[in-house]
Design a protein around this motif. Structure first.
Motif, mmCIF file in Angstrom:
data_model
loop_
_atom_site.group_PDB
_atom_site.id
_atom_site.type_symbol
_atom_site.label_atom_id
_atom_site.label_comp_id
_atom_site.label_asym_id
_atom_site.label_seq_id
_atom_site.Cartn_x
_atom_site.Cartn_y
_atom_site.Cartn_z
ATOM 1 N N CYS A 19 19.644 -49.458 30.356
ATOM 2 C CA CYS A 19 19.889 -48.244 29.579
ATOM 3 C C CYS A 19 19.487 -48.490 28.130
ATOM 4 C CB CYS A 19 21.367 -47.882 29.672
ATOM 5 S SG CYS A 19 21.808 -46.421 28.709
ATOM 6 N N LEU A 20 18.635 -47.630 27.607
ATOM 7 C CA LEU A 20 18.238 -47.704 26.205
ATOM 8 C C LEU A 20 18.666 -46.403 25.536
ATOM 9 C CD1 LEU A 20 16.830 -49.145 23.881
ATOM 10 C CD2 LEU A 20 14.669 -48.159 24.677
ATOM 11 N N GLU A 21 19.653 -46.495 24.649
ATOM 12 C CA GLU A 21 20.179 -45.332 23.938
ATOM 13 C C GLU A 21 19.829 -45.455 22.464
ATOM 14 O OE1 GLU A 21 24.361 -44.909 24.596
ATOM 15 O OE2 GLU A 21 24.131 -44.702 26.752
ATOM 16 N N LEU A 22 19.007 -44.541 22.006
ATOM 17 C CA LEU A 22 18.629 -44.471 20.597
ATOM 18 C C LEU A 22 18.949 -43.079 20.062
ATOM 19 C CD1 LEU A 22 15.245 -46.379 20.935
ATOM 20 C CD2 LEU A 22 17.333 -47.227 19.862
ATOM 21 N N VAL A 23 20.146 -42.631 20.344
ATOM 22 C CA VAL A 23 20.603 -41.290 19.992
ATOM 23 C C VAL A 23 20.711 -41.151 18.478
ATOM 24 C CG1 VAL A 23 22.479 -39.619 20.227
ATOM 25 C CG2 VAL A 23 21.876 -41.105 22.153
ATOM 26 N N ASN A 24 20.102 -40.083 17.962
ATOM 27 C CA ASN A 24 20.176 -39.741 16.539
ATOM 28 C C ASN A 24 19.852 -40.939 15.646
ATOM 29 O OD1 ASN A 24 20.521 -37.877 14.494
ATOM 30 N ND2 ASN A 24 22.710 -38.250 14.299
ATOM 31 N N GLN A 46 13.405 -52.667 34.523
ATOM 32 C CA GLN A 46 14.626 -52.234 35.191
ATOM 33 C C GLN A 46 15.242 -50.997 34.540
ATOM 34 O OE1 GLN A 46 15.492 -53.744 38.057
ATOM 35 N NE2 GLN A 46 13.647 -54.945 37.727
ATOM 36 N N LEU A 47 14.577 -50.429 33.550
ATOM 37 C CA LEU A 47 15.119 -49.298 32.805
ATOM 38 C C LEU A 47 15.423 -48.128 33.732
ATOM 39 C CD1 LEU A 47 15.771 -48.453 29.871
ATOM 40 C CD2 LEU A 47 13.505 -47.399 29.790
ATOM 41 N N ARG A 48 16.659 -47.644 33.663
ATOM 42 C CA ARG A 48 17.089 -46.513 34.487
ATOM 43 C C ARG A 48 17.430 -45.289 33.633
ATOM 44 N NH1 ARG A 48 15.114 -49.555 37.429
ATOM 45 N NH2 ARG A 48 15.944 -50.504 39.297
ATOM 46 N N THR A 49 17.875 -45.519 32.388
ATOM 47 C CA THR A 49 18.270 -44.423 31.509
ATOM 48 C C THR A 49 17.602 -44.596 30.150
ATOM 49 O OG1 THR A 49 20.429 -44.228 32.584
ATOM 50 C CG2 THR A 49 20.216 -43.261 30.386
#
Length: 132
Positions: A19-24, A46-49
């Motif tokens: 999961c890679l989250e770069l929100v805002n 393996q990135l899923r999100t």
């Protein structure tokens, strides 16, 4: 250059990243292009999100992300792009990607500018996926 100048440098080393989250994160087009290139290069197989919500994602970046995900993260399950100022053209590109990638299970696009044209394209693809 200092490590703080390239915040994604350490993330590149994590091939097991799901999961890679770069929100805002206030990422500009060159920064988003770096993310696309890293995905395309297979840094995160393996990135899923992928969550890039509330960053400005123009149509060029949408296309770049789609190309990257198709080649470097073929098993993506969730693409979260809420509040990213995606245009109707970007919505149409996402609809095409959605139709070609059955592994995608969650598509999040609230607070964008895809308008009726983009929404209709996405809905058409979604209905086709459900029926077939």
């Amino acid at each position: 250059a200092a490590s703080s100048d390239y915040p994604l440098r350490d993330v590149y080393k994590r091939q097991a990243l799901h999961c890679l989250e770069l929100v805002n994160a206030r990422l500009d087009s060159p920064s988003l292009e770096m993310v696309s290139k890293a995905i395309r290069a297979g840094h995160w197989p393996q990135l899923r999100t992928l969550d890039l919500s509330f960053n400005r994602v123009d149509v060029t970046i949408v296309q770049s992300l789609i190309n990257a995900l198709t080649g470097g993260a073929p098993n993506i399950r969730a693409l979260l792009l809420g509040g990213s100022q995606i245009s109707p053209q970007g919505g149409a590109l996402i609809a095409k990607y959605l139709g070609e990638n059955p592994s995608l299970q969650q598509l999040d696009l609230p607070f964008n500018m895809i308008q009726a044209q983009g929404a209709e394209r996405i809905a058409e693809v979604s209905v086709t996926r459900i029926v077939t």
